[in-house]
Design a protein around this motif. Structure first.
Motif, PDB file in Angstrom:
ATOM      1  N   ALA A  74       0.283  -1.116  -0.268  1.00  7.12           N
ATOM      2  CA  ALA A  74       0.617  -0.145  -0.159  1.00  7.12           C
ATOM      3  C   ALA A  74       0.499   1.497   0.257  1.00  7.12           C
ATOM      4  O   ALA A  74       0.862   1.741   0.745  1.00  7.12           O
ATOM      5  N   GLU A  75       1.612   1.460  -1.219  1.00  7.52           N
ATOM      6  CA  GLU A  75       2.153   2.871  -1.744  1.00  7.52           C
ATOM      7  C   GLU A  75       1.627   2.946  -2.485  1.00  7.52           C
ATOM      8  O   GLU A  75       0.727   3.485  -3.513  1.00  7.52           O
ATOM      9  N   TYR A  76       1.370   5.051  -2.348  1.00 11.47           N
ATOM     10  CA  TYR A  76       0.709   5.707  -2.796  1.00 11.47           C
ATOM     11  C   TYR A  76       1.379   6.884  -3.626  1.00 11.47           C
ATOM     12  O   TYR A  76       2.585   7.443  -3.211  1.00 11.47           O
ATOM     13  N   LEU A  77       1.632   7.348  -4.848  1.00 11.63           N
ATOM     14  CA  LEU A  77       1.755   8.878  -5.496  1.00 11.63           C
ATOM     15  C   LEU A  77       0.653   9.015  -6.274  1.00 11.63           C
ATOM     16  O   LEU A  77      -0.945   8.473  -7.057  1.00 11.63           O
ATOM     17  N   GLU A  78       0.869  10.707  -6.572  1.00  8.23           N
ATOM     18  CA  GLU A  78      -0.455  10.957  -7.703  1.00  8.23           C
ATOM     19  C   GLU A  78       0.646  11.376  -9.045  1.00  8.23           C
ATOM     20  O   GLU A  78       1.515  12.378  -8.750  1.00  8.23           O
ATOM     21  N   ILE A  79       0.042  11.560 -10.051  1.00 11.48           N
ATOM     22  CA  ILE A  79       0.301  11.930 -10.684  1.00 11.48           C
ATOM     23  C   ILE A  79       0.131  12.996 -11.775  1.00 11.48           C
ATOM     24  O   ILE A  79      -1.843  12.802 -11.950  1.00 11.48           O
ATOM     25  N   ALA A  80       0.687  14.261 -12.052  1.00  9.63           N
ATOM     26  CA  ALA A  80      -0.632  15.221 -12.986  1.00  9.63           C
ATOM     27  C   ALA A  80      -0.229  14.615 -14.381  1.00  9.63           C
ATOM     28  O   ALA A  80       0.685  15.007 -14.992  1.00  9.63           O
ATOM     29  N   LEU A  81      -1.017  15.054 -15.248  1.00 10.06           N
ATOM     30  CA  LEU A  81      -1.488  14.886 -16.978  1.00 10.06           C
ATOM     31  C   LEU A  81      -1.708  16.354 -17.776  1.00 10.06           C
ATOM     32  O   LEU A  81      -2.122  17.412 -17.001  1.00 10.06           O
ATOM     33  N   ALA A  82      -1.095  16.459 -19.016  1.00  7.89           N
ATOM     34  CA  ALA A  82      -1.529  17.413 -20.130  1.00  7.89           C
ATOM     35  C   ALA A  82      -2.003  17.206 -20.574  1.00  7.89           C
ATOM     36  O   ALA A  82      -3.057  17.506 -21.605  1.00  7.89           O
ATOM     37  N   GLU A  83      -2.122  15.460 -21.046  1.00  6.40           N
ATOM     38  CA  GLU A  83      -4.009  15.134 -21.297  1.00  6.40           C
ATOM     39  C   GLU A  83      -4.789  14.674 -20.571  1.00  6.40           C
ATOM     40  O   GLU A  83      -4.447  13.712 -19.280  1.00  6.40           O
ATOM     41  N   VAL A  84      -5.812  14.013 -20.676  1.00  2.98           N
ATOM     42  CA  VAL A  84      -7.255  13.514 -20.137  1.00  2.98           C
ATOM     43  C   VAL A  84      -6.630  12.134 -20.173  1.00  2.98           C
ATOM     44  O   VAL A  84      -7.004  11.697 -22.146  1.00  2.98           O
ATOM     45  N   VAL A  85      -6.543  10.958 -20.128  1.00  4.29           N
ATOM     46  CA  VAL A  85      -6.310   9.521 -19.912  1.00  4.29           C
ATOM     47  C   VAL A  85      -7.041   8.355 -19.598  1.00  4.29           C
ATOM     48  O   VAL A  85      -7.720   8.755 -18.463  1.00  4.29           O
ATOM     49  N   ASP A  86      -7.300   7.842 -20.348  1.00  6.61           N
ATOM     50  CA  ASP A  86      -8.071   6.536 -19.402  1.00  6.61           C
ATOM     51  C   ASP A  86      -7.482   5.783 -18.156  1.00  6.61           C
ATOM     52  O   ASP A  86      -6.000   4.515 -18.483  1.00  6.61           O
ATOM     53  N   PRO A  87      -7.292   5.762 -17.291  1.00  9.80           N
ATOM     54  CA  PRO A  87      -7.180   5.230 -16.094  1.00  9.80           C
ATOM     55  C   PRO A  87      -6.675   3.953 -16.500  1.00  9.80           C
ATOM     56  O   PRO A  87      -6.092   3.380 -15.666  1.00  9.80           O
ATOM     57  N   ASP A  88      -7.331   2.834 -16.339  1.00 13.17           N
ATOM     58  CA  ASP A  88      -7.228   1.453 -16.916  1.00 13.17           C
ATOM     59  C   ASP A  88      -5.770   1.816 -18.153  1.00 13.17           C
ATOM     60  O   ASP A  88      -5.593   0.125 -17.835  1.00 13.17           O
ATOM     61  N   ARG A  89      -6.304   2.229 -18.732  1.00 13.89           N
ATOM     62  CA  ARG A  89      -5.003   2.022 -20.466  1.00 13.89           C
ATOM     63  C   ARG A  89      -3.764   2.532 -19.235  1.00 13.89           C
ATOM     64  O   ARG A  89      -2.741   1.805 -19.609  1.00 13.89           O
ATOM     65  N   VAL A  90      -3.886   3.709 -18.387  1.00 11.92           N
ATOM     66  CA  VAL A  90      -2.107   4.272 -17.883  1.00 11.92           C
ATOM     67  C   VAL A  90      -1.483   2.679 -16.513  1.00 11.92           C
ATOM     68  O   VAL A  90      -0.585   2.242 -17.150  1.00 11.92           O
ATOM     69  N   ALA A  91      -2.711   2.044 -16.167  1.00 10.79           N
ATOM     70  CA  ALA A  91      -3.162   1.175 -15.785  1.00 10.79           C
ATOM     71  C   ALA A  91      -2.182  -0.219 -16.297  1.00 10.79           C
ATOM     72  O   ALA A  91      -0.968  -0.647 -16.061  1.00 10.79           O
ATOM     73  N   VAL A  92      -2.263  -0.581 -17.221  1.00 10.95           N
ATOM     74  CA  VAL A  92      -1.316  -1.780 -18.124  1.00 10.95           C
ATOM     75  C   VAL A  92      -0.364  -1.568 -18.150  1.00 10.95           C
ATOM     76  O   VAL A  92       0.510  -1.792 -18.681  1.00 10.95           O
ATOM     77  N   GLU A  93      -0.159  -0.194 -19.226  1.00 13.82           N
ATOM     78  CA  GLU A  93       1.066   0.265 -19.963  1.00 13.82           C
ATOM     79  C   GLU A  93       2.121   0.557 -18.662  1.00 13.82           C
ATOM     80  O   GLU A  93       3.044   0.456 -19.469  1.00 13.82           O
ATOM     81  N   LEU A  94       1.503   1.798 -17.690  1.00 11.07           N
ATOM     82  CA  LEU A  94       2.984   1.985 -16.539  1.00 11.07           C
ATOM     83  C   LEU A  94       3.354   0.427 -15.977  1.00 11.07           C
ATOM     84  O   LEU A  94       4.394   0.130 -15.646  1.00 11.07           O
ATOM     85  N   GLY A  95       2.229  -0.518 -15.829  1.00  7.88           N
ATOM     86  CA  GLY A  95       2.537  -1.615 -15.148  1.00  7.88           C
ATOM     87  C   GLY A  95       3.477  -2.372 -15.463  1.00  7.88           C
ATOM     88  O   GLY A  95       4.644  -2.834 -15.349  1.00  7.88           O
ATOM     89  N   GLU A  96       3.502  -2.404 -17.022  1.00 10.15           N
ATOM     90  CA  GLU A  96       4.907  -3.056 -18.112  1.00 10.15           C
ATOM     91  C   GLU A  96       5.525  -2.758 -18.039  1.00 10.15           C
ATOM     92  O   GLU A  96       6.426  -3.101 -18.181  1.00 10.15           O
ATOM     93  N   ALA A  97       5.800  -1.242 -17.863  1.00  5.25           N
ATOM     94  CA  ALA A  97       7.533  -0.667 -17.638  1.00  5.25           C
ATOM     95  C   ALA A  97       7.770  -0.694 -16.836  1.00  5.25           C
ATOM     96  O   ALA A  97       8.728  -0.209 -16.970  1.00  5.25           O
ATOM     97  N   LEU A  98       7.328  -0.838 -15.640  1.00  3.04           N
ATOM     98  CA  LEU A  98       7.724  -0.584 -14.016  1.00  3.04           C
ATOM     99  C   LEU A  98       9.109  -2.340 -14.259  1.00  3.04           C
ATOM    100  O   LEU A  98       8.306  -3.287 -14.345  1.00  3.04           O
ATOM    101  N   PRO A  99       9.835  -2.312 -13.633  1.00  3.42           N
ATOM    102  CA  PRO A  99      10.319  -3.464 -12.654  1.00  3.42           C
ATOM    103  C   PRO A  99       9.553  -4.663 -12.450  1.00  3.42           C
ATOM    104  O   PRO A  99       8.971  -4.240 -10.844  1.00  3.42           O
ATOM    105  N   ASP A 100       9.860  -5.655 -12.250  1.00  8.15           N
ATOM    106  CA  ASP A 100       9.397  -6.618 -11.474  1.00  8.15           C
ATOM    107  C   ASP A 100       9.850  -6.626  -9.673  1.00  8.15           C
ATOM    108  O   ASP A 100      10.694  -6.241  -9.626  1.00  8.15           O
TER     109      ASP A 100
END
Length: 235
Positions: A74-100
């Motif tokens: 349960a770690e938390y952070l907040e990001i600010a964006l320059a465009e409106v995006v789909d949170p579910d898409r960000v979750a998938v793409e960002l999850g794939e980019a983070l190390p195991d």
């Protein structure tokens, strides 16, 4: 007179993210994690908003990071964006980019307000080598004590503080190699950590917890003072 740096446009959307720190990645420092996360948002092509100034950086707000060496669900952070995006898409793409071992759990649109203000308490699981009977007796003695002063080195030098005042709940149960302590901690200044509670148990009851306790944060969020419940800050 030097030219003024260009001003960045304000963010149009903010996302709040829950992530886990598991396995060997529990030894990742907050600085190392922040670097890894910034590389991940770049690889995932997340349309980040940037700060203004001569050295703009992506707008990422970190809150309530667990101490180095502890795992967390349960770690938390907040990001600010320059465009409106789909949170579910960000979750998938960002999850794939983070190390195991640095694993995304939830991504939601921020409702506004301060994320840090919601992180009022944490629930921890602490595995120690002491026998259950001795641990249970030490917990009972600790909870019956009005004040338990401990010392810890901080950025401002050695500090002494009352670790008992921050303990919302504390119990002992059978663990995989001794005792599993379940610890509820109110977030205070200076912060009281689970290892401070172990120091307090040694001080009050002489409990020997072993050299390598395993610390895992299970939850953090708003604290219900009447029940001791720690609620989900993203709901």
């Amino acid at each position: 007179m030097p030219d003024q740096p260009p001003q960045q446009a304000p963010p149009v959307q903010r996302l709040r993210i829950r992530y886990a720190k598991r396995g060997r990645l529990r030894f990742t420092s907050h600085r190392d994690f922040s670097r890894a996360f910034e590389r991940a948002v770049f690889r995932a092509r997340v349309p980040m908003a940037y700060s203004s100034g001569f050295n703009p950086h992506p707008r990422i707000s970190y809150a309530g990071a667990a101490p180095t060496g502890s795992a967390s669900e349960a770690e938390y952070l907040e990001i600010a964006l320059a465009e409106v995006v789909d949170p579910d898409r960000v979750a998938v793409e960002l999850g794939e980019a983070l190390p195991d071992g640095l694993d995304l759990v939830t991504v939601v649109v921020s409702p506004g307000g301060s994320l840090a203000d919601l992180l009022q308490a944490s629930r921890w699981q602490v595995d120690v080598a002491s026998p259950l009977a001795a641990s249970a007796a030490a917990v009972e003695q600790f909870l019956a004590t009005g004040s338990v002063p401990v010392q810890r080195m901080t950025k401002k030098g050695m500090r002494e503080f009352d670790c008992r005042a921050a303990v919302v709940s504390l119990s002992a149960e059978e663990g995989p190699a001794g005792t599993r302590l379940m610890v509820g901690l109110r977030h205070t200044v200076p912060a009281v950590r689970p290892d401070d509670v172990l120091t307090g148990l040694r001080s009050v009851a002489g409990l020997e917890t072993g050299e390598d306790p395993r610390l895992t944060r299970l939850a953090q969020g708003p604290l219900d003072e009447s029940t001791g419940e720690i609620r989900d800050p993203l709901t």
